[in-house]
Design an enzyme around this catalytic site. Sequence first.
Site, PDB file in Angstrom:
ATOM      1  N   SER A  42       0.869  -1.182   0.000  1.00 44.33           N
ATOM      2  CA  SER A  42       0.000   0.000   0.000  1.00 44.33           C
ATOM      3  C   SER A  42       0.906   1.232   0.000  1.00 44.33           C
ATOM      4  O   SER A  42       0.974   1.986   0.962  1.00 44.33           O
ATOM      5  CB  SER A  42      -0.931  -0.011   1.210  1.00 44.33           C
ATOM      6  OG  SER A  42      -0.215   0.015   2.421  1.00 44.33           O
ATOM      7  N   HIS A 163      -3.276  -6.404   2.064  1.00 42.51           N
ATOM      8  CA  HIS A 163      -2.353  -7.402   2.622  1.00 42.51           C
ATOM      9  C   HIS A 163      -2.995  -8.776   2.795  1.00 42.51           C
ATOM     10  O   HIS A 163      -2.352  -9.703   3.296  1.00 42.51           O
ATOM     11  CB  HIS A 163      -1.820  -6.938   3.988  1.00 42.51           C
ATOM     12  CG  HIS A 163      -0.955  -5.723   3.896  1.00 42.51           C
ATOM     13  ND1 HIS A 163      -0.558  -5.012   5.005  1.00 42.51           N
ATOM     14  CD2 HIS A 163      -0.415  -5.078   2.840  1.00 42.51           C
ATOM     15  CE1 HIS A 163       0.190  -3.979   4.630  1.00 42.51           C
ATOM     16  NE2 HIS A 163       0.280  -4.003   3.313  1.00 42.51           N
ATOM     17  N   GLU A 172      -4.862  -2.949   8.967  1.00 48.22           N
ATOM     18  CA  GLU A 172      -4.124  -3.469  10.127  1.00 48.22           C
ATOM     19  C   GLU A 172      -4.854  -3.248  11.446  1.00 48.22           C
ATOM     20  O   GLU A 172      -5.309  -2.134  11.724  1.00 48.22           O
ATOM     21  CB  GLU A 172      -2.751  -2.768  10.224  1.00 48.22           C
ATOM     22  CG  GLU A 172      -1.911  -2.982   8.999  1.00 48.22           C
ATOM     23  CD  GLU A 172      -0.643  -2.126   8.967  1.00 48.22           C
ATOM     24  OE1 GLU A 172      -0.216  -1.638  10.034  1.00 48.22           O
ATOM     25  OE2 GLU A 172      -0.105  -1.947   7.867  1.00 48.22           O
ATOM     26  N   GLU A 215       1.620  -9.666   6.680  1.00 49.53           N
ATOM     27  CA  GLU A 215       2.380  -9.284   7.871  1.00 49.53           C
ATOM     28  C   GLU A 215       2.225 -10.292   9.010  1.00 49.53           C
ATOM     29  O   GLU A 215       2.490  -9.985  10.169  1.00 49.53           O
ATOM     30  CB  GLU A 215       1.991  -7.872   8.316  1.00 49.53           C
ATOM     31  CG  GLU A 215       2.334  -6.834   7.237  1.00 49.53           C
ATOM     32  CD  GLU A 215       2.192  -5.400   7.686  1.00 49.53           C
ATOM     33  OE1 GLU A 215       1.705  -5.159   8.815  1.00 49.53           O
ATOM     34  OE2 GLU A 215       2.570  -4.513   6.897  1.00 49.53           O
ATOM     35  N   ASP A 250      -4.615   0.725  11.453  1.00 51.99           N
ATOM     36  CA  ASP A 250      -4.193   1.401  10.223  1.00 51.99           C
ATOM     37  C   ASP A 250      -5.152   0.989   9.102  1.00 51.99           C
ATOM     38  O   ASP A 250      -4.967  -0.067   8.497  1.00 51.99           O
ATOM     39  CB  ASP A 250      -2.753   1.020   9.854  1.00 51.99           C
ATOM     40  CG  ASP A 250      -2.303   1.698   8.558  1.00 51.99           C
ATOM     41  OD1 ASP A 250      -3.047   2.552   8.034  1.00 51.99           O
ATOM     42  OD2 ASP A 250      -1.207   1.361   8.061  1.00 51.99           O
ATOM     43  N   GLU A 296      -3.826   5.319  12.220  1.00 51.41           N
ATOM     44  CA  GLU A 296      -2.878   5.703  11.161  1.00 51.41           C
ATOM     45  C   GLU A 296      -3.610   5.796   9.832  1.00 51.41           C
ATOM     46  O   GLU A 296      -4.427   4.935   9.497  1.00 51.41           O
ATOM     47  CB  GLU A 296      -1.791   4.616  11.115  1.00 51.41           C
ATOM     48  CG  GLU A 296      -0.756   4.795  10.028  1.00 51.41           C
ATOM     49  CD  GLU A 296       0.228   3.617  10.022  1.00 51.41           C
ATOM     50  OE1 GLU A 296       0.522   3.050  11.087  1.00 51.41           O
ATOM     51  OE2 GLU A 296       0.681   3.248   8.932  1.00 51.41           O
ATOM     52  N   ASP A 321       1.077   8.285   7.535  1.00 56.96           N
ATOM     53  CA  ASP A 321       1.962   7.364   6.800  1.00 56.96           C
ATOM     54  C   ASP A 321       2.035   7.830   5.344  1.00 56.96           C
ATOM     55  O   ASP A 321       2.914   8.627   4.987  1.00 56.96           O
ATOM     56  CB  ASP A 321       1.418   5.934   6.933  1.00 56.96           C
ATOM     57  CG  ASP A 321       2.155   4.927   6.062  1.00 56.96           C
ATOM     58  OD1 ASP A 321       3.172   5.273   5.450  1.00 56.96           O
ATOM     59  OD2 ASP A 321       1.709   3.757   5.975  1.00 56.96           O
ATOM     60  N   LYS A 346       9.234   5.252   7.918  1.00 55.96           N
ATOM     61  CA  LYS A 346       9.581   4.086   7.085  1.00 55.96           C
ATOM     62  C   LYS A 346      10.823   4.466   6.295  1.00 55.96           C
ATOM     63  O   LYS A 346      10.768   5.386   5.463  1.00 55.96           O
ATOM     64  CB  LYS A 346       8.454   3.773   6.104  1.00 55.96           C
ATOM     65  CG  LYS A 346       7.230   3.081   6.705  1.00 55.96           C
ATOM     66  CD  LYS A 346       6.123   3.004   5.655  1.00 55.96           C
ATOM     67  CE  LYS A 346       5.011   2.059   6.059  1.00 55.96           C
ATOM     68  NZ  LYS A 346       3.822   2.212   5.183  1.00 55.96           N
ATOM     69  N   SER A 373       8.249   1.901  11.517  1.00 55.99           N
ATOM     70  CA  SER A 373       7.500   0.855  10.824  1.00 55.99           C
ATOM     71  C   SER A 373       8.342   0.033   9.853  1.00 55.99           C
ATOM     72  O   SER A 373       9.211   0.561   9.160  1.00 55.99           O
ATOM     73  CB  SER A 373       6.351   1.501  10.050  1.00 55.99           C
ATOM     74  OG  SER A 373       5.691   0.561   9.238  1.00 55.99           O
ATOM     75  N   HIS A 374       8.015  -1.233   9.785  1.00 52.62           N
ATOM     76  CA  HIS A 374       8.480  -2.145   8.724  1.00 52.62           C
ATOM     77  C   HIS A 374       7.649  -1.895   7.466  1.00 52.62           C
ATOM     78  O   HIS A 374       6.830  -0.973   7.439  1.00 52.62           O
ATOM     79  CB  HIS A 374       8.274  -3.593   9.208  1.00 52.62           C
ATOM     80  CG  HIS A 374       6.814  -3.935   9.380  1.00 52.62           C
ATOM     81  ND1 HIS A 374       6.327  -5.212   9.352  1.00 52.62           N
ATOM     82  CD2 HIS A 374       5.714  -3.136   9.570  1.00 52.62           C
ATOM     83  CE1 HIS A 374       5.021  -5.200   9.512  1.00 52.62           C
ATOM     84  NE2 HIS A 374       4.623  -3.962   9.649  1.00 52.62           N
ATOM     85  N   ARG A 375       7.825  -2.745   6.429  1.00 49.52           N
ATOM     86  CA  ARG A 375       6.935  -2.728   5.266  1.00 49.52           C
ATOM     87  C   ARG A 375       6.267  -4.097   5.145  1.00 49.52           C
ATOM     88  O   ARG A 375       6.744  -5.083   5.723  1.00 49.52           O
ATOM     89  CB  ARG A 375       7.708  -2.456   3.966  1.00 49.52           C
ATOM     90  CG  ARG A 375       8.395  -1.130   3.861  1.00 49.52           C
ATOM     91  CD  ARG A 375       7.536   0.076   4.115  1.00 49.52           C
ATOM     92  NE  ARG A 375       6.369   0.248   3.268  1.00 49.52           N
ATOM     93  CZ  ARG A 375       6.170   1.228   2.393  1.00 49.52           C
ATOM     94  NH1 ARG A 375       7.133   2.119   2.219  1.00 49.52           N
ATOM     95  NH2 ARG A 375       5.049   1.345   1.716  1.00 49.52           N
ATOM     96  N   SER A 376       5.202  -4.156   4.362  1.00 43.34           N
ATOM     97  CA  SER A 376       4.514  -5.448   4.222  1.00 43.34           C
ATOM     98  C   SER A 376       5.382  -6.455   3.470  1.00 43.34           C
ATOM     99  O   SER A 376       5.316  -7.659   3.725  1.00 43.34           O
ATOM    100  CB  SER A 376       3.174  -5.266   3.532  1.00 43.34           C
ATOM    101  OG  SER A 376       3.331  -4.602   2.292  1.00 43.34           O
ATOM    102  N   LYS A 397       6.111  -0.790  14.812  1.00 39.48           N
ATOM    103  CA  LYS A 397       5.279  -1.899  14.351  1.00 39.48           C
ATOM    104  C   LYS A 397       6.092  -2.762  13.401  1.00 39.48           C
ATOM    105  O   LYS A 397       6.808  -2.257  12.538  1.00 39.48           O
ATOM    106  CB  LYS A 397       3.980  -1.404  13.696  1.00 39.48           C
ATOM    107  CG  LYS A 397       4.118  -0.579  12.428  1.00 39.48           C
ATOM    108  CD  LYS A 397       2.732  -0.369  11.770  1.00 39.48           C
ATOM    109  CE  LYS A 397       2.823   0.358  10.453  1.00 39.48           C
ATOM    110  NZ  LYS A 397       1.528   0.457   9.754  1.00 39.48           N
TER     111      LYS A 397
END
Length: 445
Positions: A42, A163, A172, A215, A250, A296, A321, A346, A373-376, A397
């Site tokens: 996303s 996701h 999320e 995720e 999110d 978010e 985001d 990110k 944050s991580h990514r998917s 996260k």
Amino acid sequence: MRATIFSIKAAQRLDSRGKPTVQVEITTSDGTFPAIVPSGASKGDYEAIELRDKDSKAFGGNGVLEAVRNVEEVIGPAIMSKAFDLAEGMKPIDDFMVKLDGTSDKSKLGANSILAVSMACARACAAAQSVPLYEFIAREIGSKGPGYTMPVPFFNVLNGGVHSGNGMAFQEFMIAPIAAQSVTEGIQWAAEVYQELKSLIVEKFGKSAIGIGDEGGFCPPISHPSEALDLLVESFRRSGHDSHFQVGIDPASSEFFKDDKYDLGFKTQETDMRTKSGMAELYNDLIERYPIVLLEDPFAQDDWDAWVSFNETCKIELVGDDLLATNIIRIDKAAEKKACNALLLKINQIGTISEALTAAKRAYELGWSVFVSHRSGESTDSFIADLTVGIGSGHLKSGAPCRGERVVKYNRLMDIEDILKAQNIECRYPGEQFRWAGKARDSRN
Ligand code: PGA
Ligand code: ZN
């Protein structure tokens, strides 16, 4: 002795979705330092550009061989010719790469190639200064301590949006162990809730419903956010963790924003169009009924008036985001408009570690909080765990407590906690105060 780079190598490797990504290895007199970059699904419109080969015969056009070549033939040789002293930190190297690319969105050399070099450089610089990565990052952002603030982890245990394949529009649903005394305890509690949630899903929807999304969260056949939140609250209760957790959502709403409205039915056969005020009402109702402390991207990346109006009365953490894309120009615009009160950080949205640190610093200066944050589409690189501890943001996260690319970050956090405790270095777990951790860090400086 000057610590300089001996070689910079790159290769095409796979991310957690089985798509190609960039790996870099930098060798110095201190050793070899690797990094692998993540990739989003996303993605926001204002993110730095990752280069994809567009050769439909390889990986469906998703190859990153051009980005790899850019590291080996352009970025690497250019950096080597400068003979940077790694002990002096990474900012000169990142600044140099930004200039070498010369575009505002890194579309020439690729944010994926530049970031991989930047991450590996951070590790090489940390080694040149003989400190762990989290300490090097704390130095780079100018934190003087004492000690460290560990993050409250937000675990995305129910996956929707782009996701997963269920009918849930919201992307999320995250659980945060705010009553724990340490990261290690918080991770244990979340893993217990996750297993309980799995049993609950089997009970309600049958065994075929326990598949997981990008995720690592479950994606049972539900579509309304209150169904997801009811599942979470019930799993807290059944696992003996009632009142130990708070919740973050999110919706990633840029994905279902069409013609000035939000389509909550975008993944189903039916359309379910909501106006901006209809969405605000939905969020306020959910916030009233459930222990939600973080929201978010409740509105799309260019729906500024909806953000501004919601923020006027918002009492919880309102995180940008796609809205901010870890980009200082977007952060300043949002601050001027009073559109949100927190930055989602990110690293691949902006493309260098130094620029990500500048974005975090600006957010702190504005009195905002920072949510790492991580990514998917993740890699097995644990970099963001050290980043979070180094900048003292108080929360991050990294998906569910499941799947290697997610747990590698949580495991690294537990390692860091063990290291700090063994060395008698103060390490605070902020619990309910996760939002203000960065501010507390700043006021100590
Ligand atoms: P992405 O999702 O990595 O697919 O963009 C994460 C998020 O929206 O926060
Ligand atoms: Zn998001």
